[in-house]
Design a protein around this motif. Structure first.
Motif, PDB file in Angstrom:
ATOM      1  N   LEU A  99       9.340   8.468   3.776  1.00  0.00           N
ATOM      2  CA  LEU A  99       9.003   9.007   5.097  1.00  0.00           C
ATOM      3  C   LEU A  99       8.439   7.883   5.983  1.00  0.00           C
ATOM      4  O   LEU A  99       8.771   7.781   7.166  1.00  0.00           O
ATOM      5  CB  LEU A  99       7.983  10.152   4.958  1.00  0.00           C
ATOM      6  CG  LEU A  99       7.514  10.809   6.252  1.00  0.00           C
ATOM      7  CD1 LEU A  99       8.686  11.435   7.003  1.00  0.00           C
ATOM      8  CD2 LEU A  99       6.447  11.867   5.964  1.00  0.00           C
ATOM      9  N   ARG A 100       7.602   7.028   5.380  1.00  0.00           N
ATOM     10  CA  ARG A 100       6.979   5.922   6.121  1.00  0.00           C
ATOM     11  C   ARG A 100       8.049   4.945   6.601  1.00  0.00           C
ATOM     12  O   ARG A 100       8.086   4.569   7.769  1.00  0.00           O
ATOM     13  CB  ARG A 100       5.980   5.217   5.200  1.00  0.00           C
ATOM     14  CG  ARG A 100       5.179   4.115   5.877  1.00  0.00           C
ATOM     15  CD  ARG A 100       4.024   3.700   4.993  1.00  0.00           C
ATOM     16  NE  ARG A 100       3.270   4.871   4.552  1.00  0.00           N
ATOM     17  CZ  ARG A 100       2.427   4.873   3.527  1.00  0.00           C
ATOM     18  NH1 ARG A 100       2.224   3.769   2.837  1.00  0.00           N
ATOM     19  NH2 ARG A 100       1.789   5.980   3.195  1.00  0.00           N
ATOM     20  N   GLU A 101       8.947   4.554   5.694  1.00  0.00           N
ATOM     21  CA  GLU A 101       9.975   3.576   6.046  1.00  0.00           C
ATOM     22  C   GLU A 101      11.010   4.188   6.995  1.00  0.00           C
ATOM     23  O   GLU A 101      11.449   3.537   7.947  1.00  0.00           O
ATOM     24  CB  GLU A 101      10.652   3.043   4.772  1.00  0.00           C
ATOM     25  CG  GLU A 101       9.752   2.061   4.033  1.00  0.00           C
ATOM     26  CD  GLU A 101      10.111   1.902   2.556  1.00  0.00           C
ATOM     27  OE1 GLU A 101      11.257   2.213   2.171  1.00  0.00           O
ATOM     28  OE2 GLU A 101       9.222   1.464   1.793  1.00  0.00           O
ATOM     29  N   GLY A 102      11.377   5.439   6.750  1.00  0.00           N
ATOM     30  CA  GLY A 102      12.368   6.112   7.598  1.00  0.00           C
ATOM     31  C   GLY A 102      11.858   6.273   9.025  1.00  0.00           C
ATOM     32  O   GLY A 102      12.581   5.981   9.982  1.00  0.00           O
ATOM     33  N   SER A 103      10.608   6.694   9.164  1.00  0.00           N
ATOM     34  CA  SER A 103      10.064   6.905  10.514  1.00  0.00           C
ATOM     35  C   SER A 103       9.861   5.562  11.221  1.00  0.00           C
ATOM     36  O   SER A 103      10.063   5.463  12.429  1.00  0.00           O
ATOM     37  CB  SER A 103       8.759   7.706  10.450  1.00  0.00           C
ATOM     38  OG  SER A 103       7.830   7.074   9.586  1.00  0.00           O
ATOM     39  N   ALA A 104       9.483   4.530  10.462  1.00  0.00           N
ATOM     40  CA  ALA A 104       9.335   3.196  11.068  1.00  0.00           C
ATOM     41  C   ALA A 104      10.694   2.681  11.540  1.00  0.00           C
ATOM     42  O   ALA A 104      10.793   2.050  12.601  1.00  0.00           O
ATOM     43  CB  ALA A 104       8.707   2.219  10.067  1.00  0.00           C
ATOM     44  N   ALA A 105      11.751   2.980  10.765  1.00  0.00           N
ATOM     45  CA  ALA A 105      13.100   2.549  11.152  1.00  0.00           C
ATOM     46  C   ALA A 105      13.543   3.288  12.414  1.00  0.00           C
ATOM     47  O   ALA A 105      14.118   2.681  13.335  1.00  0.00           O
ATOM     48  CB  ALA A 105      14.077   2.791  10.005  1.00  0.00           C
ATOM     49  N   VAL A 106      13.262   4.593  12.486  1.00  0.00           N
ATOM     50  CA  VAL A 106      13.594   5.359  13.702  1.00  0.00           C
ATOM     51  C   VAL A 106      12.849   4.759  14.893  1.00  0.00           C
ATOM     52  O   VAL A 106      13.442   4.503  15.947  1.00  0.00           O
ATOM     53  CB  VAL A 106      13.228   6.860  13.538  1.00  0.00           C
ATOM     54  CG1 VAL A 106      13.353   7.591  14.873  1.00  0.00           C
ATOM     55  CG2 VAL A 106      14.113   7.523  12.489  1.00  0.00           C
ATOM     56  N   PHE A 122      17.359   8.275  11.198  1.00  0.00           N
ATOM     57  CA  PHE A 122      16.719   9.588  11.032  1.00  0.00           C
ATOM     58  C   PHE A 122      17.086  10.227   9.692  1.00  0.00           C
ATOM     59  O   PHE A 122      16.320  10.997   9.124  1.00  0.00           O
ATOM     60  CB  PHE A 122      17.112  10.491  12.208  1.00  0.00           C
ATOM     61  CG  PHE A 122      16.428  11.833  12.207  1.00  0.00           C
ATOM     62  CD1 PHE A 122      15.050  11.927  12.159  1.00  0.00           C
ATOM     63  CD2 PHE A 122      17.170  13.002  12.258  1.00  0.00           C
ATOM     64  CE1 PHE A 122      14.408  13.161  12.157  1.00  0.00           C
ATOM     65  CE2 PHE A 122      16.546  14.249  12.256  1.00  0.00           C
ATOM     66  CZ  PHE A 122      15.163  14.324  12.204  1.00  0.00           C
ATOM     67  N   LYS A 123      18.256   9.867   9.180  1.00  0.00           N
ATOM     68  CA  LYS A 123      18.682  10.377   7.868  1.00  0.00           C
ATOM     69  C   LYS A 123      17.651  10.018   6.780  1.00  0.00           C
ATOM     70  O   LYS A 123      17.380  10.805   5.882  1.00  0.00           O
ATOM     71  CB  LYS A 123      20.074   9.788   7.556  1.00  0.00           C
ATOM     72  CG  LYS A 123      20.641  10.061   6.192  1.00  0.00           C
ATOM     73  CD  LYS A 123      21.498  11.304   6.204  1.00  0.00           C
ATOM     74  CE  LYS A 123      22.247  11.579   4.912  1.00  0.00           C
ATOM     75  NZ  LYS A 123      21.577  11.280   3.671  1.00  0.00           N
ATOM     76  N   GLY A 124      17.069   8.819   6.900  1.00  0.00           N
ATOM     77  CA  GLY A 124      16.053   8.389   5.938  1.00  0.00           C
ATOM     78  C   GLY A 124      14.831   9.292   5.964  1.00  0.00           C
ATOM     79  O   GLY A 124      14.182   9.520   4.935  1.00  0.00           O
TER      80      GLY A 124
END
Ligand code: HEC
Length: 138
Positions: A99-106, A122-124
């Motif tokens: 969730l941390r990495e996915g939201s940082a990527a978004v 967002f898929k992450g």
């Protein structure tokens, strides 16, 4: 006889441990926020908001800014999920990190105003929801 006492002590410890694990999943150790409130009030709102907003390319700077706020709040939630003794095990930890990495990527894609990139990143985030729920949401 000694063996039996040992077994009884062990069984007691196991049941104490599993009771503790349940309490941690539902709430941290000292702060009042329940996991249900964290999910309903922060995680769901911002994840749903991003999903809704990314159905079309953001129209203006204000729309990009709102997306950035949502991604940053989701990122913050990933830390709350790990705080206050709430995390019960490795599955939880791994999903919180997703969730941390996915939201940082978004957030990075939103800051670059990269619409397709944000959609892909967002898929992450949604994968992280599924990973933790599969293991821990009853
Ligand atoms: C690290 C674990 C974890 C992650 C990551 C996670 N959740 Fe949850 N979620 C839970 C747990 C545990 C519950 C059940 C809480 C309870 O009922 O006590 C829950 C419950 C929920 C609920 C139901 C709340 C209610 O009112 O009953 C929603 C909605 C939800 N999560 C949305 C999401 C979304 C969307 C994401 C991804 C952006 C996500 N969750 C990521 C652990 C997680």
């Amino acid at each position: 006889m000694k063996k039996l006492v040992c077994l009884a002590v062990l069984a007691g410890m196991v049941s104490l441990l599993s009771a503790g694990a349940t309490a941690q999943i539902k709430k941290g150790k000292t702060r009042p926020l329940t996991t249900k409130q964290l999910m309903g009030g922060l995680v769901k709102v911002n994840c749903g908001g991003i999903g809704e907003a990314l159905k079309a390319a953001p129209a203006d700077d204000k729309a990009w800014e709102e997306l950035a706020t949502k991604a940053a709040l989701l990122n913050e939630a990933s830390y709350t999920l790990m705080d206050d003794g709430r995390c019960p095990d490795g599955d939880w930890k791994k999903a919180a990190e997703m969730l941390r990495e996915g939201s940082a990527a978004v957030l990075a894609k939103v800051e670059a105003k990269d619409y397709a990139g944000a959609q892909a990143a967002f898929k992450g985030v949604t994968d992280a929801c599924g990973a933790c729920h599969k293991a821990h949401k009853k």
